[in-house]
Motif scaffolding. Structure first.
Motif, PDB file in Angstrom:
ATOM      1  N   GLY A  75       0.682  -1.268  -0.057  1.00 22.68           N
ATOM      2  CA  GLY A  75       0.056   0.084  -0.080  1.00 22.68           C
ATOM      3  C   GLY A  75       0.915   1.391  -0.030  1.00 22.68           C
ATOM      4  O   GLY A  75       0.285   2.257   0.521  1.00 22.68           O
ATOM      5  N   ARG A  78       0.857   5.368  -4.627  1.00 21.99           N
ATOM      6  CA  ARG A  78      -0.210   6.075  -4.845  1.00 21.99           C
ATOM      7  C   ARG A  78      -0.717   5.926  -5.989  1.00 21.99           C
ATOM      8  O   ARG A  78      -1.935   5.792  -6.517  1.00 21.99           O
ATOM      9  CB  ARG A  78      -0.045   7.719  -4.320  1.00 21.99           C
ATOM     10  CG  ARG A  78      -1.017   8.652  -4.433  1.00 21.99           C
ATOM     11  CD  ARG A  78      -1.103   9.777  -4.451  1.00 21.99           C
ATOM     12  NE  ARG A  78       0.025  10.528  -5.223  1.00 21.99           N
ATOM     13  CZ  ARG A  78      -0.381  10.905  -6.589  1.00 21.99           C
ATOM     14  NH1 ARG A  78      -1.461  11.039  -7.003  1.00 21.99           N
ATOM     15  NH2 ARG A  78       0.617  11.464  -7.243  1.00 21.99           N
ATOM     16  N   ALA A  94      -5.246  -3.325  -7.412  1.00 22.07           N
ATOM     17  CA  ALA A  94      -5.245  -2.347  -6.656  1.00 22.07           C
ATOM     18  C   ALA A  94      -6.022  -1.136  -7.407  1.00 22.07           C
ATOM     19  O   ALA A  94      -6.777  -0.335  -6.770  1.00 22.07           O
ATOM     20  CB  ALA A  94      -3.767  -1.842  -6.577  1.00 22.07           C
ATOM     21  N   ARG A  99      -7.500   1.716  -4.716  1.00 19.43           N
ATOM     22  CA  ARG A  99      -6.215   1.861  -3.827  1.00 19.43           C
ATOM     23  C   ARG A  99      -5.217   2.472  -4.497  1.00 19.43           C
ATOM     24  O   ARG A  99      -4.386   3.147  -3.878  1.00 19.43           O
ATOM     25  CB  ARG A  99      -5.798   0.622  -3.176  1.00 19.43           C
ATOM     26  CG  ARG A  99      -6.777   0.051  -2.379  1.00 19.43           C
ATOM     27  CD  ARG A  99      -6.296  -1.284  -1.603  1.00 19.43           C
ATOM     28  NE  ARG A  99      -5.617  -2.280  -2.495  1.00 19.43           N
ATOM     29  CZ  ARG A  99      -6.273  -3.354  -3.101  1.00 19.43           C
ATOM     30  NH1 ARG A  99      -7.580  -3.570  -3.093  1.00 19.43           N
ATOM     31  NH2 ARG A  99      -5.403  -4.115  -3.926  1.00 19.43           N
ATOM     32  N   MET A 100      -5.111   2.734  -5.938  1.00 19.42           N
ATOM     33  CA  MET A 100      -4.045   3.092  -6.452  1.00 19.42           C
ATOM     34  C   MET A 100      -4.549   3.475  -7.950  1.00 19.42           C
ATOM     35  O   MET A 100      -5.348   3.243  -8.375  1.00 19.42           O
ATOM     36  CB  MET A 100      -2.944   1.979  -6.661  1.00 19.42           C
ATOM     37  CG  MET A 100      -1.628   2.507  -7.293  1.00 19.42           C
ATOM     38  SD  MET A 100      -0.579   1.147  -7.705  1.00 19.42           S
ATOM     39  CE  MET A 100      -1.414   0.187  -8.903  1.00 19.42           C
TER      40      MET A 100
END
Length: 232
Positions: A75, A78, A94, A99-100
């Motif tokens: 994680g 970015r 992701a 999440r990205m």
């Protein structure tokens, strides 16, 4: 006396901040600075933007243990800026989960954006991607009867690269296809860190064999591999 060799991985990674844009060299598994990526994982910087040729490695059980894949799993990434992202990969998962972020760029355009950053060129027009999603939201002009897309330079706060041989001034050589993205990323990094397989004395590298002059390199870490032979 100029000596860009660092004594430890901790010294090589010192000062890399959260939120940094990291240029990661390599093509497939060739020319990838694996040791430096492991060092970045250990160092702990997060909220990173990773610029890498491919983030498309397929995720399998027990397979997310190295480099960029591991950073994504933790994680710590970015956004990725890449030429290839497979949907059935950890990076693809992701992105789908929110999440990205991901920016997919044609490979030649990615290379030229990085090269432009190292050369001090802020932007350029290219016909690649005109009339496709790549051009969405970008300025388009016609040159020679062809629509061309405005692309901006892509510098990095940090560049992680792999060399074949280095001297203490940071002059670098590469071996065969290990050259790939390494020279242009070395030029485009605000802080360029190189891992090198071999070390030679100052003046031992023939001038015509030096691909990356030491002026572009800030730190060098010796990560020994193979027989200590100089490139011919």
């Amino acid at each position: 006396m100029i000596d860009k060799f660092v004594r430890s991985m901790a010294e090589a990674m010192n000062g890399i901040r959260d939120g940094s844009t990291i240029l990661v060299a390599g093509f497939g598994e060739v020319g990838v600075p694996h040791a430096l990526l492991d060092g970045l994982i250990e160092q702990g910087a997060s909220n990173l933007t990773i610029v890498v040729n491919s983030a498309g490695r397929v995720h399998k059980t027990g397979d997310a243990t190295a480099g960029v894949v591991r950073l994504i799993e933790l994680g710590r990434v970015r956004k990725v800026i890449t030429t290839f992202l497979r949907s059935q990969s950890l990076a693809g998962e992701a992105v789908r989960a929110g999440r990205m972020e991901a920016e997919v760029v044609p490979q030649g355009t990615l290379a030229e954006r990085i090269r432009a950053a190292g050369a001090g060129v802020p932007a350029f027009f290219t016909p690649t991607g005109a009339g496709t999603l790549v051009a969405q939201g970008k300025e388009v002009r016609e040159y020679g009867g062809r629509p061309c897309v405005l692309e901006t330079a892509l510098p990095g706060d940090v560049a992680l690269i792999e060399a074949w041989c280095a001297d203490r001034w940071g002059n670098l050589t590469y071996k065969d296809s290990g050259r790939n993205f390494n020279p242009i990323m070395a030029m485009a990094g605000g802080l360029t860190i190189a891992q090198t397989h071999h070390v030679c004395d100052l003046g031992q590298l023939p001038a015509n064999d030096i691909v990356t002059p030491g002026i572009f390199v800030d730190r060098v870490l010796h990560v020994a591999a193979g027989a200590p032979t100089l490139p011919r």
